[in-house]
Design an enzyme around this catalytic site. Sequence first.
Site, PDB file in Angstrom:
ATOM      1  N   CYS A 293     -25.107   4.299 -12.851  1.00 36.62           N
ATOM      2  CA  CYS A 293     -24.029   5.302 -12.874  1.00 36.62           C
ATOM      3  C   CYS A 293     -24.524   6.592 -13.514  1.00 36.62           C
ATOM      4  CB  CYS A 293     -22.821   4.769 -13.646  1.00 36.62           C
ATOM      5  SG  CYS A 293     -21.447   5.949 -13.742  1.00 36.62           S
TER       6      CYS A 293
ATOM      7  N   GLU B 106       0.822  -1.204   0.000  1.00 42.90           N
ATOM      8  CA  GLU B 106       0.000   0.000   0.000  1.00 42.90           C
ATOM      9  C   GLU B 106       0.860   1.259   0.000  1.00 42.90           C
ATOM     10  OE1 GLU B 106      -3.168   0.558  -0.403  1.00 42.90           O
ATOM     11  OE2 GLU B 106      -3.549  -1.568  -0.680  1.00 42.90           O
TER      12      GLU B 106
ATOM     13  N   CYS C  34     -19.125  -2.702 -16.997  1.00 46.88           N
ATOM     14  CA  CYS C  34     -19.160  -2.279 -15.591  1.00 46.88           C
ATOM     15  C   CYS C  34     -20.424  -2.775 -14.893  1.00 46.88           C
ATOM     16  CB  CYS C  34     -19.094  -0.762 -15.503  1.00 46.88           C
ATOM     17  SG  CYS C  34     -19.088  -0.137 -13.809  1.00 46.88           S
TER      18      CYS C  34
ATOM     19  N   CYS D 189     -13.267   1.335 -15.017  1.00 55.14           N
ATOM     20  CA  CYS D 189     -13.597   2.752 -14.842  1.00 55.14           C
ATOM     21  C   CYS D 189     -12.309   3.560 -14.914  1.00 55.14           C
ATOM     22  CB  CYS D 189     -14.309   2.952 -13.512  1.00 55.14           C
ATOM     23  SG  CYS D 189     -15.173   4.525 -13.342  1.00 55.14           S
TER      24      CYS D 189
ATOM     25  N   CYS E 289     -17.509   1.209 -19.987  1.00 51.19           N
ATOM     26  CA  CYS E 289     -18.797   1.197 -19.287  1.00 51.19           C
ATOM     27  C   CYS E 289     -19.629  -0.063 -19.570  1.00 51.19           C
ATOM     28  CB  CYS E 289     -19.581   2.455 -19.613  1.00 51.19           C
ATOM     29  SG  CYS E 289     -18.772   3.975 -19.032  1.00 51.19           S
TER      30      CYS E 289
END
Length: 357
Positions: free
Chosen positions: A216, A45, A210, A200, A207
């Site tokens: 959305c 991370e 998705c 995205c 799209c």
Amino acid sequence: MDQLAVPAADVAQARTDILAWFDRHGRHDLPWQHPATPYRVWVSEVMLQQTQVATVVPYFLRFLARFPDPVALADAPQEEVLALWAGLGYYARARNLHRAAQEIRDRHGGELPADLAALEALPGIGRSTAGAIHSLGQGRRAAILDGNVKRVLARWHAVEGWPGRSAVARHLWALSERYTPAQRCADYNQAMMDLGATVCTRRAPRCPQCPLQARCRARASGQPESWPSPKPKRDRPLRQTRMLILQQGNQVLLQKRPPTGIWGGLWSLPEADMDKTPERHAEAIGLKVDTTAHWPRLRHAFTHFELDIHPVHLKVSGAGQQVMESDTLWESIHETGTRAVAAPVARLLQQLREHTP
DNA sequence: AAGTCGGGGAG
DNA sequence: CTCCCAGACTT
């Protein structure tokens, strides 16, 4: 806050769709996922802060091979930690990681604390990184808000404004908290990051692939790329500096940079003012200049300014009597490849090695 | 709230 | 070339 008025049934359905998408299309083979220990998730991370996955992978593998656990990292000299970080950028991340490892060794029994607030109290771990460690590495519920999640949520709910503004960030955090589930939280968070990274995307989002397409608002507008709002532009000033490649025999003079600021803690070449001749600078530190060669200018871009580096290669003599500061040393040119140096300095040292038998 | 802190991938 | 990336910290 209308975004918090999302009906519970809609929240539940969205989670279901996202997790189903993750099972089929998510990323399941990233190096830090096997095994996803708190330590490995933490290191990944921090490396991934403002850094893309493909860049991080080789660094992560090298780092984990050398520092397999928090105590190994804590016990290592900072010099060695920075050396394995060299080239990744944002070196405060490495210094903070090292300091945090020592806190973990001294105050947490060598293991990352299981408490979210305790995680966030460690240097270099903010709200999002703490949430990622807590969920991905410790199997608990915690929200995250990295660049991917920001983009997905901003489009999903057509959140206006640049996410760097605190009001916009608060809005996005509220959404993230609202959707983050108690069950399968790690999969959900990973799914949101994978969605942002593979579907995205910043430009040309896919799209039709998705799981959120039907709900959305950015998709409905026909211009999903319009979210999130871009960072306000500012002109980047162009600065000049001169770097001295002081060569004596087969050695070159290196200088350790101050612990904070640009390239903090890394080794570098001595910098000199542009308004004084390089020969004069060399003589000022007790060196006799035999030859001078001006190398081609190196332009290096930072986020908020650009830097033109004017390298000057000086073959010198007479360093034997010179009293050396503790932050400078003569290094064999052929051994400079292993020191922690910034990217443009590494380039210059490589050129020097190529021109030195 | 705004500025600082790297380097590289991708268009 | 431009934008921005699994952000955090300082002021």
